[in-house]
Write a protein that holds these residues in place. Sequence first.
Motif, short mmCIF file in Angstrom:
data_model
loop_
_atom_site.label_atom_id
_atom_site.label_comp_id
_atom_site.label_asym_id
_atom_site.label_seq_id
_atom_site.Cartn_x
_atom_site.Cartn_y
_atom_site.Cartn_z
N TYR A 96 0.84 -1.20 0.00
CA TYR A 96 0.00 0.00 0.00
C TYR A 96 0.87 1.25 0.00
O TYR A 96 0.59 2.23 -0.68
CB TYR A 96 -0.91 0.03 1.23
CG TYR A 96 -2.31 -0.46 0.96
CD1 TYR A 96 -3.27 0.38 0.39
CD2 TYR A 96 -2.68 -1.75 1.26
CE1 TYR A 96 -4.55 -0.06 0.14
CE2 TYR A 96 -3.98 -2.21 1.01
CZ TYR A 96 -4.90 -1.35 0.45
OH TYR A 96 -6.17 -1.79 0.19
N ALA A 97 1.95 1.21 0.81
CA ALA A 97 2.81 2.39 0.92
C ALA A 97 3.43 2.72 -0.45
O ALA A 97 3.46 3.88 -0.87
CB ALA A 97 3.90 2.14 1.96
N GLU A 98 3.89 1.68 -1.16
CA GLU A 98 4.48 1.95 -2.49
C GLU A 98 3.42 2.52 -3.44
O GLU A 98 3.66 3.49 -4.15
CB GLU A 98 5.09 0.66 -3.08
CG GLU A 98 5.61 0.89 -4.50
CD GLU A 98 6.58 -0.16 -4.99
OE1 GLU A 98 7.36 -0.70 -4.17
OE2 GLU A 98 6.59 -0.42 -6.21
N PRO A 269 3.02 7.03 2.42
CA PRO A 269 3.75 5.82 2.83
C PRO A 269 4.16 5.88 4.30
O PRO A 269 4.03 4.89 5.03
CB PRO A 269 5.00 5.83 1.93
CG PRO A 269 4.62 6.66 0.76
CD PRO A 269 3.64 7.68 1.26
N ARG A 270 4.61 7.05 4.76
CA ARG A 270 5.03 7.17 6.17
C ARG A 270 3.86 6.90 7.10
O ARG A 270 3.99 6.21 8.11
CB ARG A 270 5.54 8.59 6.44
CG ARG A 270 6.87 8.85 5.78
CD ARG A 270 7.34 10.23 6.11
NE ARG A 270 8.58 10.50 5.38
CZ ARG A 270 9.28 11.60 5.50
NH1 ARG A 270 8.90 12.55 6.31
NH2 ARG A 270 10.38 11.75 4.81
N ALA A 271 2.71 7.50 6.78
CA ALA A 271 1.54 7.36 7.67
C ALA A 271 1.09 5.90 7.75
O ALA A 271 0.77 5.40 8.83
CB ALA A 271 0.40 8.25 7.17
N ILE A 272 1.08 5.22 6.61
CA ILE A 272 0.61 3.83 6.60
C ILE A 272 1.53 2.96 7.46
O ILE A 272 1.08 2.18 8.30
CB ILE A 272 0.53 3.31 5.14
CG1 ILE A 272 -0.61 4.03 4.41
CG2 ILE A 272 0.33 1.80 5.10
CD1 ILE A 272 -0.65 3.78 2.91
N LEU A 273 2.84 3.13 7.27
CA LEU A 273 3.77 2.27 8.01
C LEU A 273 3.81 2.61 9.49
O LEU A 273 3.85 1.73 10.35
CB LEU A 273 5.16 2.37 7.38
CG LEU A 273 5.20 1.86 5.93
CD1 LEU A 273 6.58 2.02 5.31
CD2 LEU A 273 4.78 0.39 5.86
#
Length: 492
Positions: A96-98, A269-273
């Motif tokens: 998802y982040a990618e 990407p930062r928020a998801i991880l």
Amino acid sequence: MTTTPKTLPGATPSLGRQLIRRKSIAQMERDARNNSGHGSLKRNFGVLQLTMISVGATLGTGILVILGDAVPIAGPAIWLSFVVAGFAALLSAVSYAEMAGMVPVAGSSYSYSYATMGEGMAWICGWCLVLEYAVSVAAVAVGAGQYVNETIAVFGIQLPDAISQPPGGGGLVNLPALIIVLLATVLLVRGAKESALVNTIIVFAKVAILIFFCIVAFTAFNAGNFEPLLPMGAAGMSAAASKVFFSYIGFDAASTAGEEARNPKRDLPRAILLSMLIVTTVYVLVAVAAIGARNWQWFDGVEAPLVQIINEITHQPWIALVFAVTSVLAIVSVVLTVLYGQTRILLTMSRDGLVPKVFGEVSPRTHTPVKGTWIVGVVVALTAAFIPLGALADATSIGTLFAFALVNVAVIYLRVTKPGKARSFRVPLYPVVPVLGALACLFLMANLDGMTWLVFGAWMLVGIVLYLAYGRRNSRVGGLDDQAYLLSHQDD
Ligand code: ALA
């Protein structure tokens, strides 16, 4: 690879061709900028709000309610079930982040599928997302309703079944669930920024009470409760992992905020991880603390086990009350953020013509899709209030897992077809991670029972009928405007 249409401008493509026609990423970004002339969303969110949206959508009934149902299936190994489910979710989260960094629009996995596997898969994915978002949020609201009941029971008050249970469940209407969904809808209509602020405050509160729970539970820690670790064998542990997978649903919610993020390519990407890291840590700690405090057999049939444990250890009803009230709020923030995600996904789908235009109209005053939000809010509120969700709620995990599997496939597809395209985040250990991610989703799907599969099959059938009756005829992708655009962006 280009997405140049194979049909003549204006001609109706065959069904087969329509199902595989793709929408380019550049075209999605252009549509997001213009929103088909329907007014635009406002870029309000930084990495904090985005992370809070994901944590808000994720942390709720799974840990507060479903933990109690899953312990008797896994035994003390329930914490391992959370690790396994979290690992499966993490594999998909990096995919998802990618994708979110590459396709920063509001449609989440629906858009990623459109860009890679074509309209047919995109519709199927969008339809699965309705299970993940709208149906699950109705189920979550019902869970919140139960918590409201237990909270006021501390004062010796009990809501009559007639107004706290749906027809078929012994009552007439589930009023608490109805009110919670309508309140969330009003807030979402007022503004995304206001909603995000309320959500951020609640997320801090819900993480705080779970940390507080761990501290209290660790005072009664008994290492003997962890033996034997697997009384139901590895099969019990993995069946429970499929069940608690529900508690990870929602980490992808930040990816529906792609058009409201200030710097989506960097921050999504930062928020998801980050949100995955937060919820996995909290879940595993809570599971270890809960089993440490109570033997696994104690959980059988206990509703709201965390409140009970707090109450039994502290002997202070007011502490249990604060915990229970914050738990209700915790579930309210799931309702708020998941409803938010559903409105943004439908907005994107309406831009493509797959659902009616009304979902894509953004008010120039509030910068929110007012009509779409009301429609989603009222339908979800009525579903939660009047329909015993039963098997349909179980099917939300299977629909979500399917959508996650598609995102892993989308990553692989774009790595092969567009290796040179800029990516703000890259899945590590490619192709191992997305392949494992897709397999993990299929494994967890396979662990769900036959009834759930049957309901999922029926849901898909309805989706296919809807597509043939509406989406296929109204799809705007590949229309004259798009074709002219595509011809001038062959290298996208
Ligand atoms: N993950 C969300 C919850 O546990 C759906 O409530």
